[in-house]
Design a protein around this motif. Structure first.
Motif, PDB file in Angstrom:
ATOM      1  N   ILE A   1      40.962 -33.452  37.771  1.00 18.07           N
ATOM      2  CA  ILE A   1      39.753 -33.832  37.032  1.00 18.07           C
ATOM      3  C   ILE A   1      38.637 -34.211  38.007  1.00 18.07           C
ATOM      4  CG2 ILE A   1      38.778 -35.589  35.508  1.00 18.07           C
ATOM      5  CD1 ILE A   1      41.460 -35.597  34.005  1.00 18.07           C
ATOM      6  N   ARG A   2      38.978 -34.948  39.069  1.00 16.82           N
ATOM      7  CA  ARG A   2      37.963 -35.307  40.062  1.00 16.82           C
ATOM      8  C   ARG A   2      37.411 -34.067  40.761  1.00 16.82           C
ATOM      9  NH1 ARG A   2      41.349 -39.909  41.115  1.00 16.82           N
ATOM     10  NH2 ARG A   2      42.368 -38.792  42.814  1.00 16.82           N
ATOM     11  N   ALA A   3      38.284 -33.114  41.041  1.00 18.99           N
ATOM     12  CA  ALA A   3      37.832 -31.878  41.686  1.00 18.99           C
ATOM     13  C   ALA A   3      36.892 -31.096  40.767  1.00 18.99           C
ATOM     14  CB  ALA A   3      39.034 -31.018  42.061  1.00 18.99           C
ATOM     15  N   ALA A   4      37.215 -31.050  39.485  1.00 13.20           N
ATOM     16  CA  ALA A   4      36.361 -30.351  38.523  1.00 13.20           C
ATOM     17  C   ALA A   4      34.992 -31.016  38.438  1.00 13.20           C
ATOM     18  CB  ALA A   4      37.036 -30.330  37.155  1.00 13.20           C
ATOM     19  N   ASN A   5      34.973 -32.351  38.446  1.00 11.59           N
ATOM     20  CA  ASN A   5      33.704 -33.074  38.393  1.00 11.59           C
ATOM     21  C   ASN A   5      32.908 -32.859  39.681  1.00 11.59           C
ATOM     22  OD1 ASN A   5      31.985 -34.985  36.919  1.00 11.59           O
ATOM     23  ND2 ASN A   5      32.438 -36.375  38.623  1.00 11.59           N
ATOM     24  N   PHE A   6      33.605 -32.774  40.799  1.00 23.19           N
ATOM     25  CA  PHE A   6      32.961 -32.505  42.086  1.00 23.19           C
ATOM     26  C   PHE A   6      32.255 -31.149  42.066  1.00 23.19           C
ATOM     27  CE2 PHE A   6      33.347 -30.361  46.222  1.00 23.19           C
ATOM     28  CZ  PHE A   6      32.576 -31.198  47.020  1.00 23.19           C
ATOM     29  N   VAL A   7      32.933 -30.119  41.548  1.00 22.07           N
ATOM     30  CA  VAL A   7      32.338 -28.779  41.478  1.00 22.07           C
ATOM     31  C   VAL A   7      31.127 -28.794  40.551  1.00 22.07           C
ATOM     32  CG1 VAL A   7      32.729 -26.397  40.746  1.00 22.07           C
ATOM     33  CG2 VAL A   7      34.510 -27.614  42.000  1.00 22.07           C
TER      34      VAL A   7
ATOM     35  N   ALA B   1      39.082 -22.584  36.517  1.00 21.69           N
ATOM     36  CA  ALA B   1      38.732 -23.973  36.212  1.00 21.69           C
ATOM     37  C   ALA B   1      37.472 -24.371  36.975  1.00 21.69           C
ATOM     38  CB  ALA B   1      39.886 -24.908  36.563  1.00 21.69           C
ATOM     39  N   ARG B   2      37.320 -23.875  38.202  1.00 21.24           N
ATOM     40  CA  ARG B   2      36.087 -24.120  38.953  1.00 21.24           C
ATOM     41  C   ARG B   2      34.899 -23.470  38.247  1.00 21.24           C
ATOM     42  NH1 ARG B   2      39.445 -22.783  43.492  1.00 21.24           N
ATOM     43  NH2 ARG B   2      38.431 -20.736  43.633  1.00 21.24           N
ATOM     44  N   GLN B   3      35.104 -22.260  37.744  1.00 17.04           N
ATOM     45  CA  GLN B   3      34.032 -21.581  37.017  1.00 17.04           C
ATOM     46  C   GLN B   3      33.651 -22.338  35.745  1.00 17.04           C
ATOM     47  OE1 GLN B   3      35.439 -17.592  36.406  1.00 17.04           O
ATOM     48  NE2 GLN B   3      35.341 -17.064  38.580  1.00 17.04           N
ATOM     49  N   SER B   4      34.652 -22.907  35.054  1.00 19.31           N
ATOM     50  CA  SER B   4      34.368 -23.690  33.851  1.00 19.31           C
ATOM     51  C   SER B   4      33.522 -24.910  34.185  1.00 19.31           C
ATOM     52  CB  SER B   4      35.680 -24.132  33.184  1.00 19.31           C
ATOM     53  OG  SER B   4      36.398 -23.033  32.680  1.00 19.31           O
ATOM     54  N   SER B   5      33.800 -25.532  35.344  1.00 14.82           N
ATOM     55  CA  SER B   5      33.004 -26.686  35.758  1.00 14.82           C
ATOM     56  C   SER B   5      31.569 -26.283  36.059  1.00 14.82           C
ATOM     57  CB  SER B   5      33.638 -27.333  36.997  1.00 14.82           C
ATOM     58  OG  SER B   5      34.952 -27.771  36.715  1.00 14.82           O
ATOM     59  N   ALA B   6      31.393 -25.116  36.697  1.00 14.42           N
ATOM     60  CA  ALA B   6      30.041 -24.613  36.946  1.00 14.42           C
ATOM     61  C   ALA B   6      29.348 -24.273  35.629  1.00 14.42           C
ATOM     62  CB  ALA B   6      30.103 -23.380  37.846  1.00 14.42           C
ATOM     63  N   ASP B   7      30.119 -23.763  34.664  1.00 15.56           N
ATOM     64  CA  ASP B   7      29.554 -23.462  33.340  1.00 15.56           C
ATOM     65  C   ASP B   7      29.038 -24.724  32.662  1.00 15.56           C
ATOM     66  OD1 ASP B   7      30.160 -20.816  33.684  1.00 15.56           O
ATOM     67  OD2 ASP B   7      31.988 -20.852  32.469  1.00 15.56           O
ATOM     68  N   ARG B   8      29.736 -25.835  32.860  1.00 12.34           N
ATOM     69  CA  ARG B   8      29.291 -27.097  32.267  1.00 12.34           C
ATOM     70  C   ARG B   8      27.942 -27.506  32.833  1.00 12.34           C
ATOM     71  NH1 ARG B   8      34.527 -31.123  31.775  1.00 12.34           N
ATOM     72  NH2 ARG B   8      35.863 -29.714  30.584  1.00 12.34           N
ATOM     73  N   ALA B   9      27.796 -27.345  34.135  1.00 14.54           N
ATOM     74  CA  ALA B   9      26.503 -27.656  34.749  1.00 14.54           C
ATOM     75  C   ALA B   9      25.418 -26.736  34.190  1.00 14.54           C
ATOM     76  CB  ALA B   9      26.604 -27.502  36.267  1.00 14.54           C
ATOM     77  N   TRP B  10      25.733 -25.455  34.048  1.00 12.42           N
ATOM     78  CA  TRP B  10      24.751 -24.505  33.535  1.00 12.42           C
ATOM     79  C   TRP B  10      24.395 -24.798  32.080  1.00 12.42           C
ATOM     80  CZ3 TRP B  10      21.206 -21.617  35.480  1.00 12.42           C
ATOM     81  CH2 TRP B  10      20.577 -20.668  34.687  1.00 12.42           C
ATOM     82  N   ASN B  11      25.341 -25.256  31.296  1.00 10.46           N
ATOM     83  CA  ASN B  11      25.052 -25.605  29.903  1.00 10.46           C
ATOM     84  C   ASN B  11      24.013 -26.716  29.827  1.00 10.46           C
ATOM     85  OD1 ASN B  11      26.847 -23.737  28.866  1.00 10.46           O
ATOM     86  ND2 ASN B  11      28.550 -25.175  28.756  1.00 10.46           N
ATOM     87  N   GLY B  12      24.148 -27.717  30.693  1.00  6.54           N
ATOM     88  CA  GLY B  12      23.168 -28.790  30.731  1.00  6.54           C
ATOM     89  C   GLY B  12      21.801 -28.288  31.174  1.00  6.54           C
TER      90      GLY B  12
END
Length: 395
Positions: A22-28, A68-79
């Motif tokens: 989870i920390r790694a996902a938040n970091f990405v 999972a890294r791509q999903s974290s980047a997608d979250r940033a892009w959604n915002g």
């Protein structure tokens, strides 16, 4: 789409590995957001490419599954996309500029990085963190769905443990016999809502009822030494209490919305701008506790499933106008009875407003607002914000 949720049972070392993921996902996610801030004009594809670069540069990021890294980047892009959309639409006030997150609460996998057991009662995470096999607690049977129907798997950390959510590609629809009922509802604080037939639903006030115990738990946190184990325990107890309140509120919204939809053919409600309303600090806590937006989102969602028409109308003057003759009778929030000097109508303020709302929705008064229903994704964005049709295992 349907989201099934199960609690994860594992050993302490496995929970620690999930926390690292989870920390790694938040970091990405934060790195992707920083990349956008430093290089305005980058696209979603550029953020996806950044994930591979981060995996090579940081060992802990490389352990996380590539999707999972791509999903974290997608979250940033959604915002970022929401921020751009709000700017283009000229949304008043704050536009929702994306912010960094100090602590993450979830990690999301797509089609890889996990594997279900044959009996669908265990899940194994196969990425570099090697959390191993964890048990899924609950009674809902995933065997009803094909593996290819599970589009995403999300691990969520809450105050009372870790949960696993399965986003399943299922089109939900339930036939409903016509009821012949058209209803307008007025959301309020005295009553949760009042309909155009004069029926009331009591306001549960979950936060208000729990305030005394929450304040006591907060005092315990304040008295503990910072960084100590006792302080962490006190914080966890307080977080569990807040979690219970939020679950009570959500369960009430879901249950009430479903009951309203299944008993009606047409529903009309006010298109309230809650973010503007909570700027009034005298009633902000009560408005937030009522969770009107959550309720109307669920009404829209269930209406789509059951084929019920929903209309959201402008709230202007619905409480002030007389439902009988249309005379505008100005009153303060503390005035709970509508008394019309023109036609002599005397009735409860909310009942009068509900009848006006219904008249607007049927086109009998002024212009209606938007008409339509919501999808599950519109109710619940990728970062679960307390709403989405989460059918919990064991319920």
């Amino acid at each position: 789409m349907l989201v099934l949720e199960a609690k994860l049972r594992a050993k302490d070392w496995q929970y620690k590995l999930l926390e690292e993921a989870i920390r790694a996902a938040n970091f990405v996610r934060n790195k992707a957001l920083k990349h956008w801030m430093d290089n305005r004009g980058v696209s979603k594809n550029d953020l996806q490419k950044l994930c591979a670069t981060l995996a090579k540069e940081y060992d802990w990021a490389g352990k996380l599954n590539s999707q999972a890294r791509q999903s974290s980047a997608d979250r940033a892009w959604n915002g970022i996309s929401r921020f751009y959309a709000n700017c283009k639409q000229g949304k008043p006030g704050k536009k929702g500029y994306p912010k960094f997150k100090k602590r993450g609460r979830s990690v999301e996998y797509k089609q890889t990085g996990w594997k279900l057991s044959e009996d669908r009662k265990r899940i194994t995470f196969t990425d570099g963190f090697k959390a191993g096999t964890l048990k899924l607690l609950g009674t809902r049977d995933l065997n009803f769905y094909q593996p290819e129907q599970i589009k995403r798997v999300r691990v969520v950390k809450r105050a009372d443990g870790f949960y696993c959510q399965f986003l399943i590609d299922v089109e939900r629809s339930e036939a409903q016999s016509p009821t012949g009922k058209t209803v307008g509802i007025d959301l309020g604080l005295e009553f949760f809502y009042t309909d155009s037939e004069g029926n009331h639903v009591e306001n549960p006030r979950f936060l208000r009822k729990s305030e005394k115990s929450l304040k006591r738990l907060q005092r315990r946190v304040s008295k503990r030494e910072k960084g100590s184990k006792n302080r962490k325990k006190a914080i966890n107890k307080m977080a569990r209490k807040h979690l219970k309140v939020s679950r009570q509120r959500r369960e009430f919204a879901v249950r009430t919305a479903r009951a309203l939809v299944t008993s009606s053919d047409v529903i009309v409600y006010e298109d309230l701008k809650v973010p503007n309303m909570v700027k009034n600090h005298k009633i902000a806590k009560s408005i937030s506790d009522a969770a009107w937006s959550m309720f109307t989102n669920w009404v829209d969602y269930f209406a789509k499933i059951h084929g019920v028409h929903v209309v959201a109308v402008s709230p202007h003057f619905t409480s002030q106008d007389c439902s009988e003759c249309g005379t505008r009778v100005k009153k303060s929030l503390s005035t709970r009875t509508h008394k019309c000097p023109a036609c002599g109508l005397v009735e409860h303020r909310d009942f009068n407003a509900a009848k006006n709302i219904l008249a607007k929705g049927l086109g009998l008064k002024s212009t209606v607002g938007h008409i339509g229903t919501q999808t599950l994704e519109e109710i619940e964005p990728l970062v679960f914000s307390e709403q989405s049709e989460q059918v919990k295992f064991g319920h």
